[in-house]
Scaffold this active site. Structure first.
Site, PDB file in Angstrom:
ATOM      1  N   GLU A 160     -14.397  42.452   0.465  1.00 18.41           N
ATOM      2  CA  GLU A 160     -14.262  43.626  -0.408  1.00 18.41           C
ATOM      3  C   GLU A 160     -15.341  43.699  -1.492  1.00 18.41           C
ATOM      4  O   GLU A 160     -15.034  43.816  -2.685  1.00 18.41           O
ATOM      5  CB  GLU A 160     -12.863  43.671  -1.027  1.00 18.41           C
ATOM      6  N   GLU A 218      -7.267  42.817   6.803  1.00 15.28           N
ATOM      7  CA  GLU A 218      -6.121  42.925   5.895  1.00 15.28           C
ATOM      8  C   GLU A 218      -5.445  44.273   6.104  1.00 15.28           C
ATOM      9  O   GLU A 218      -6.118  45.291   6.305  1.00 15.28           O
ATOM     10  CB  GLU A 218      -6.521  42.815   4.414  1.00 15.28           C
TER      11      GLU A 218
HETATM   12  C1  BG6 Z   1      -7.286  43.046  -1.181  1.00 20.65           C
HETATM   13  C2  BG6 Z   1      -7.775  41.646  -1.394  1.00 20.65           C
HETATM   14  O1  BG6 Z   1      -7.846  43.832  -2.192  1.00 20.65           O
HETATM   15  O2  BG6 Z   1      -5.959  43.342  -1.295  1.00 20.65           O
HETATM   16  C3  BG6 Z   1      -6.688  40.606  -1.546  1.00 20.65           C
HETATM   17  O3  BG6 Z   1      -8.736  41.257  -0.473  1.00 20.65           O
HETATM   18  C4  BG6 Z   1      -5.516  41.190  -2.288  1.00 20.65           C
HETATM   19  O4  BG6 Z   1      -7.231  39.481  -2.175  1.00 20.65           O
HETATM   20  C5  BG6 Z   1      -4.968  42.353  -1.479  1.00 20.65           C
HETATM   21  O5  BG6 Z   1      -4.507  40.283  -2.600  1.00 20.65           O
HETATM   22  C6  BG6 Z   1      -3.770  43.022  -2.113  1.00 20.65           C
HETATM   23  O6  BG6 Z   1      -4.057  43.382  -3.433  1.00 20.65           O
HETATM   24  P1  BG6 Z   1      -3.144  42.919  -4.628  1.00 20.65           P
HETATM   25  O7  BG6 Z   1      -3.800  43.421  -5.855  1.00 20.65           O
HETATM   26  O8  BG6 Z   1      -1.806  43.522  -4.380  1.00 20.65           O
HETATM   27  O9  BG6 Z   1      -3.089  41.422  -4.582  1.00 20.65           O
END
Ligand code: BG6
Length: 455
Positions: free
Chosen positions: A157, A353
């Site tokens: 990201e 993700e």
């Molecule tokens: C992505 C990241 O932005 O989303 C993760 O790569 C992150 O590290 C995930 O945990 C979810 O975001 P958040 O802010 O809910 O942890």
């Protein structure tokens, strides 16, 4: 819905959000260990103690049936002040060997938000020397794991770091400074991609941005243009650089209008052209919706977006439901995003993700009834299948997250895992692991290599 037999059903995590052991065995601090933690959330010192419990975790991953596991390596665990930390490296040697013994394909991200603090103190990514430091670190990983790991990702990201770095604790600078940092990251990514290709390793390497298709808030031409502009700055800048080795023209224009163009040397341009990627990994949580820039107030969150005067203004999409943490849910947008990326770049896609953050409850009899997570993942997998029917080449799906972990800025109260970890933001409790209902659901889906109508 049956998937190709070699489809990589996986799950995802990152080092600093799971490992803990923040100063164990010679590990130096990262920016995540040193940042100010928002009230009521957790720091990352223990996280979910994966460093000490990795054998149990891999047993659970095996039981879940994972074909792949996407995780990151902590730079400051394996290297500090340019010197290798043998004990840190040993941890990942054991870990990767164990995954392979269990026939789980390791998918490695080399950098996930956790810049070594000593590098940060020397200016971090704004300092050109960080490019070579990153290349040295990656070379160590390629030398050590180049024959074991088939899927590498350079930077997780990068677009979120550039556009919302203050929220996730990676950078708190002006747009001009952030896009200079960003430029150095693009060059660093290209340099290590080139080095990887020159080393003739057997695997593939690619970027891992967060890509979200951008909808226009209305059919007004100015809103359509706003959507095009936001997508250029948020999405295509990062993928055009990784795939074609050049800056997206429209994103560059926006940067020039807000005085945020980085300094780019002839040598940088050459490196960018020489180090282009083999595949595209990307994270998807939701789409964005924007209008032309009408208001002045912006709420910034890494998924809610932001505005740039004269170009676009993020707005709420009234057609989409929200998670309890206020992120839109848009499975069809996932199909749309997959198609949009593939139409532009024609490279294999790996989802690194996708998932829902929720306040899961552990019942007295040790269960977690997370139907909302099953629903979320099912809808996204169905849309991914439809995208594959559309003709998009998807090689794997790694939802966030394999196991509960500490959110970037909202603590462990915001859980994502298939495996529940017994701790809260106030107390470490037992750190015991429990299988959620979604664990059994995903286990069945992997075993059957897809979904049935009624599931
Ligand atoms: C992505 C990241 O932005 O989303 C993760 O790569 C992150 O590290 C995930 O945990 C979810 O975001 P958040 O802010 O809910 O942890």
């Amino acid at each position: 819905m049956r998937f190709p037999t070699d489809f990589l059903w996986g799950a995802s995590t990152s080092a600093y959000q799971t490992e803990g052991a923040w100063d164990a065995d010679g590990k130096a601090p990262s920016v995540q260990d040193m940042k100010e933690i928002p009230d009521g959330t957790s720091d990352f010192k223990v996280a979910v103690d994966h460093y000490h419990r990795f054998e149990e975790d891999v047993r659970l991953f095996k039981e879940l049936g994972l074909k792949a596991y996407r995780f990151s390596i902590s730079w400051s665990r394996v290297m500090s002040n340019g010197k290798v930390n043998p004990k840190g490296l040993e941890f990942y040697k054991k870990f990767i060997a164990l995954l392979k013994e269990n026939e789980i394909e390791p998918i490695v991200t080399v950098f996930h938000f956790d810049l070594p603090y000593e590098i940060h103190e020397k200016g971090g990514w704004e300092n050109r020397e960080t490019i070579q430091a990153f290349a040295d670190y990656c070379q160590l990983l390629f030398d050590t794991f180049g024959q074991e790991v088939n899927y590498w990702q350079t930077i997780n990201e990068q677009n979120v770091m550039a556009l919302a770095g203050s929220i996730i604790g990676t950078s708190n600078k002006s747009m001009k400074e952030k896009f200079q940092e960003n430029h150095h990251m693009l060059v660093a990514q290209a340099l290590v991609t080139k080095n990887y290709h020159d080393g003739n390793y057997p695997g593939k390497i690619g970027p891992a941005p967060n890509i979200a298709s951008v909808y226009a808030a209305s059919d007004k031409p100015e809103d359509q243009l706003a959507a095009m502009n936001m997508s250029a700055l948020r999405n295509w800048l990062f993928l055009d650089a990784a795939v074609y080795g050049v800056y997206n023209h429209n994103a560059w224009h926006i940067l020039s209008k807000i005085n945020a163009c980085p300094e780019v040397t002839e040598e940088d341009k050459k490196i960018m052209l020489e180090g282009t990627c083999d595949y595209i990994a990307f994270n998807y949580y939701n789409t964005m919706t924007v209008s032309a820039y009408y208001q002045k107030e912006n709420k910034i969150d890494q998924q809610s977006g932001f505005g740039i005067p004269d170009f676009f203004q993020a707005t709420t999409n009234p057609h989409l439901p929200m998670t309890e943490f206020g992120w839109p849910i848009d499975p069809e947008g996932f199909r749309y995003t997959l198609n949009e990326i593939y139409s532009r770049y024609r490279l294999p896609l790996l989802i690194t993700e996708n998932g829902i953050g929720a306040k899961d409850q552990l019942t007295e009899d040790g269960k977690i009834h997370d139907k909302y997570r099953i629903d979320y993942l099912k809808q996204h997998i169905q849309q991914m299948y439809l995208a594959m029917e559309d003709g998009v080449e998807v090689i794997g799906y790694c939802p966030w997250s394999a196991i509960d972990l500490i959110s970037t800025h909202e603590g462990i109260e915001k859980r994502y895992g298939f495996i529940y970890v017994d701790r809260t933001d106030d107390s470490l409790n037992t750190l015991d692991r429990y299988k959620k209902d979604s664990f059994y659901w995903y286990q069945k889906l992997i075993a059957e290599n897809g979904l049935n109508e009624e599931e």
